[in-house]
Design an enzyme around this catalytic site. Structure first.
Site, PDB file in Angstrom:
ATOM      1  N   ASN A 208       8.889  12.235   4.722  1.00 23.22           N
ATOM      2  CA  ASN A 208       9.015  11.281   3.606  1.00 23.22           C
ATOM      3  C   ASN A 208       8.074  11.722   2.494  1.00 23.22           C
ATOM      4  O   ASN A 208       7.351  12.697   2.630  1.00 23.22           O
ATOM      5  CB  ASN A 208       8.741   9.846   4.088  1.00 23.22           C
ATOM      6  CG  ASN A 208       7.344   9.688   4.632  1.00 23.22           C
ATOM      7  OD1 ASN A 208       6.366   9.844   3.916  1.00 23.22           O
ATOM      8  ND2 ASN A 208       7.233   9.401   5.928  1.00 23.22           N
ATOM      9  N   ILE A 305       2.880   2.004  15.685  1.00 24.15           N
ATOM     10  CA  ILE A 305       1.444   2.228  15.949  1.00 24.15           C
ATOM     11  C   ILE A 305       0.650   0.968  15.601  1.00 24.15           C
ATOM     12  O   ILE A 305      -0.215   0.523  16.360  1.00 24.15           O
ATOM     13  CB  ILE A 305       0.949   3.441  15.140  1.00 24.15           C
ATOM     14  CG1 ILE A 305       1.784   4.672  15.497  1.00 24.15           C
ATOM     15  CG2 ILE A 305      -0.527   3.704  15.398  1.00 24.15           C
ATOM     16  CD1 ILE A 305       1.702   5.799  14.502  1.00 24.15           C
ATOM     17  N   LYS A 340       4.082  -7.894  13.034  1.00 25.25           N
ATOM     18  CA  LYS A 340       3.254  -6.844  13.642  1.00 25.25           C
ATOM     19  C   LYS A 340       1.931  -7.396  14.182  1.00 25.25           C
ATOM     20  O   LYS A 340       1.243  -6.734  14.938  1.00 25.25           O
ATOM     21  CB  LYS A 340       2.982  -5.741  12.630  1.00 25.25           C
ATOM     22  CG  LYS A 340       4.283  -5.136  12.081  1.00 25.25           C
ATOM     23  CD  LYS A 340       4.137  -3.694  11.736  1.00 25.25           C
ATOM     24  CE  LYS A 340       5.418  -3.144  11.143  1.00 25.25           C
ATOM     25  NZ  LYS A 340       5.471  -1.693  11.177  1.00 25.25           N
TER      26      LYS A 340
HETATM   27  N1  CTP Z   1       3.804   1.666  10.987  1.00 22.50           N
HETATM   28  C1  CTP Z   1       3.366   2.098  12.215  1.00 22.50           C
HETATM   29  N2  CTP Z   1       4.235   2.690  13.090  1.00 22.50           N
HETATM   30  C2  CTP Z   1       5.530   2.828  12.762  1.00 22.50           C
HETATM   31  C3  CTP Z   1       6.002   2.389  11.499  1.00 22.50           C
HETATM   32  C4  CTP Z   1       5.098   1.820  10.628  1.00 22.50           C
HETATM   33  O1  CTP Z   1       2.189   1.950  12.509  1.00 22.50           O
HETATM   34  N3  CTP Z   1       6.351   3.405  13.631  1.00 22.50           N
HETATM   35  C5  CTP Z   1       2.837   1.000  10.118  1.00 22.50           C
HETATM   36  C6  CTP Z   1       2.582   1.688   8.795  1.00 22.50           C
HETATM   37  O2  CTP Z   1       1.482   2.583   8.866  1.00 22.50           O
HETATM   38  C7  CTP Z   1       2.269   0.502   7.894  1.00 22.50           C
HETATM   39  C8  CTP Z   1       3.107  -0.617   8.473  1.00 22.50           C
HETATM   40  O3  CTP Z   1       3.393  -0.244   9.816  1.00 22.50           O
HETATM   41  O4  CTP Z   1       0.914   0.100   7.996  1.00 22.50           O
HETATM   42  C9  CTP Z   1       4.401  -0.888   7.782  1.00 22.50           C
HETATM   43  O5  CTP Z   1       5.098   0.291   7.528  1.00 22.50           O
HETATM   44  P1  CTP Z   1       6.479   0.237   6.773  1.00 22.50           P
HETATM   45  O6  CTP Z   1       7.064   1.618   6.733  1.00 22.50           O
HETATM   46  O7  CTP Z   1       6.341  -0.521   5.486  1.00 22.50           O
HETATM   47  O8  CTP Z   1       7.292  -0.737   7.702  1.00 22.50           O
HETATM   48  P2  CTP Z   1       8.182  -0.493   8.958  1.00 22.50           P
HETATM   49  O9  CTP Z   1       7.505  -1.043  10.156  1.00 22.50           O
HETATM   50  O10 CTP Z   1       8.584   0.936   9.046  1.00 22.50           O
HETATM   51  O11 CTP Z   1       9.424  -1.444   8.617  1.00 22.50           O
HETATM   52  P3  CTP Z   1      10.667  -1.191   7.626  1.00 22.50           P
HETATM   53  O12 CTP Z   1      10.860   0.304   7.552  1.00 22.50           O
HETATM   54  O13 CTP Z   1      11.766  -1.892   8.302  1.00 22.50           O
HETATM   55  O14 CTP Z   1      10.285  -1.799   6.308  1.00 22.50           O
END
Ligand code: CTP
Length: 396
Positions: A208, A305, A340
């Site tokens: 990304n 995570i 979360k």
């Molecule tokens: N995060 C994480 N582990 C993942 C995905 C996200 O720890 N597998 C953490 C990111 O570091 C951030 C938060 O969760 O602090 C939100 O990340 P974001 O990409 O905005 O959300 P997603 O959980 O991926 O949800 P969505 O893509 O549906 O918006």
């Protein structure tokens, strides 16, 4: 780290002495004043000229140097320091320290000092494992000497095991953690940053646009307030900060394992743009074009995570998540905070038109149990400074 901190660096006579050149460079980049002392053996591995050039000051070598004793004697060297660092601490130097010897400038300075001492041992694995070194180490620790490393790995002598001197960045992190009187001194903070790369096959990956700029700025700001920062980063485009314990990972699953290994921490700031999915199949060879047609890539969900840390029995006292959204920013981020289980969410609009992802500025909303605060659009470094100050308040 206090920018005017004064470190006397005693360089011992081992092959790892070459790493001290980089150590001096990294410390000076953080504003630390480094006064180098070389043992006689150290001059076999690094030259006083290169050490002096990097330190930007004279190198001290001789106990009975008339000019030195007139201007900067061994007692004065100790008085003019906030911390004495010995790197590499050879088996011989450790033995001298443990035995209270004072037969050269380095050992005399170490016996005469009332300042804190940090040593970074480096030696052959058998020397490290020898009962004499174990005894000396135990004695030094009982005397209050802080020890960093050694690490395990390939050694210059061709063997493998514990004995490699800690990397300069690790030594800088240890110095930063103890050399600060900031509001976060004594606190350990985990910061994730950058994108993750999820391999498709040995040569391709899913990624990304995260540059790692916001996570890097947060890690630096927390370090500047005195925190010991454990920085876990994916392949970011900007350099990692100095003075932190750096872990480079590629995939979300590696990031999770590294974060769990860092526990316990007082706070965690999860600024990484973690990929939500990885490729389910295990392509060990490059996928080829051919009559079989276009490959279908099956995705499998990555572990979350942030949610895992929040549910962990060693949950940090404060967990800060990020929310990268492209619409309904506050509503989505508020729901994400609840889903979360984190304390705060830093929400931002990453639609391409905002220029935030990969850019220098950020416009964030801080979502807490009190609701949402809108912060003005600011350089990412200033967002980081504000967030670090809030974290310091919360952990006080
Ligand atoms: N995060 C994480 N582990 C993942 C995905 C996200 O720890 N597998 C953490 C990111 O570091 C951030 C938060 O969760 O602090 C939100 O990340 P974001 O990409 O905005 O959300 P997603 O959980 O991926 O949800 P969505 O893509 O549906 O918006």
């Amino acid at each position: 780290m206090r920018p005017d901190m004064r470190v006397t660096l005693i360089i011992g006579g081992g092959i790892a002495a070459y790493k001290c050149l980089d150590l001096i460079r990294q410390l000076r980049a953080l504003g630390v004043r480094v006064t180098p002392v070389l043992t006689r053996a150290a001059t076999q591995f690094v030259t006083p000229m290169s050490v002096a050039a990097l330190a930007g000051t004279q190198v001290h070598q001789d106990l009975f140097d008339l000019k030195d004793e007139a201007e900067m004697g061994h007692i004065q060297l100790s008085r003019a320091s906030d911390l004495i660092v010995v790197a590499p601490a050879t088996a011989d130097l450790m033995a001298k320290m443990a035995g209270g010897h004072a037969d050269d400038l380095a050992s005399t300075l170490l016996l005469a000092t009332d300042k804190p001492v940090l040593i970074a041992p480096a030696m052959n694995i058998r020397m490290w494992a020898h009962p004499a070194t174990r005894r000396n180490l135990a004695m030094l620790q009982a005397d209050g000497v802080q020890v960093i490393g050694p690490n395990s790995g390939d050694m210059a002598c061709g063997e493998y095991g514990p004995g490699r001197m800690s990397e300069p960045a690790e030594i800088v992190a240890a110095i930063a953690a103890r050399g600060t009187s900031g509001p976060l001194s004594g606190k350990r903070v985990l910061v994730t940053s950058g994108p993750t790369h999820e391999p498709i096959d040995p040569v391709r990956y899913i990624a990304n646009r995260s540059s790692g700029a916001q996570g890097t700025a947060i890690a630096s700001a927390l370090r500047d307030l005195g925190a010991e920062v454990i920085f876990v980063t994916g392949p970011a485009t900007i350099p990692a900060p100095q003075g932190v314990t750096l872990h480079r990972i590629e995939t979300a699953r590696e990031m999770l394992a590294t974060c769990l290994a860092a526990l316990p921490v007082d706070a965690a700031v999860m600024a990484a743009a973690v990929a939500d999915w990885h490729i389910a199949s295990d392509f060990t060879q490059k996928i080829k074009k051919g009559p079989q047609g276009i490959p279908e890539l099956k995705l499998s969900e990555n572990p979350d995570i942030l949610a895992t840390l929040c549910a962990h029995d060693q949950r940090p006292r404060l967990v800060v998540g990020f929310a990268a959204e492209t619409e309904h920013v506050i509503a989505h981020a508020t729901a994400k905070r609840a889903r979360k289980g984190c304390d705060w969410i830093v929400a931002n609009d990453v639609s391409p038109a905002t220029g935030i992802m990969g850019g220098h500025e950020n416009a964030v909303h801080l979502i807490t149990d009190q609701g949402s605060e809108d912060w003005p659009r600011l350089p990412k470094t200033q967002v980081a400074t504000r967030l670090a100050a809030r974290i310091a308040q919360a952990l006080a």
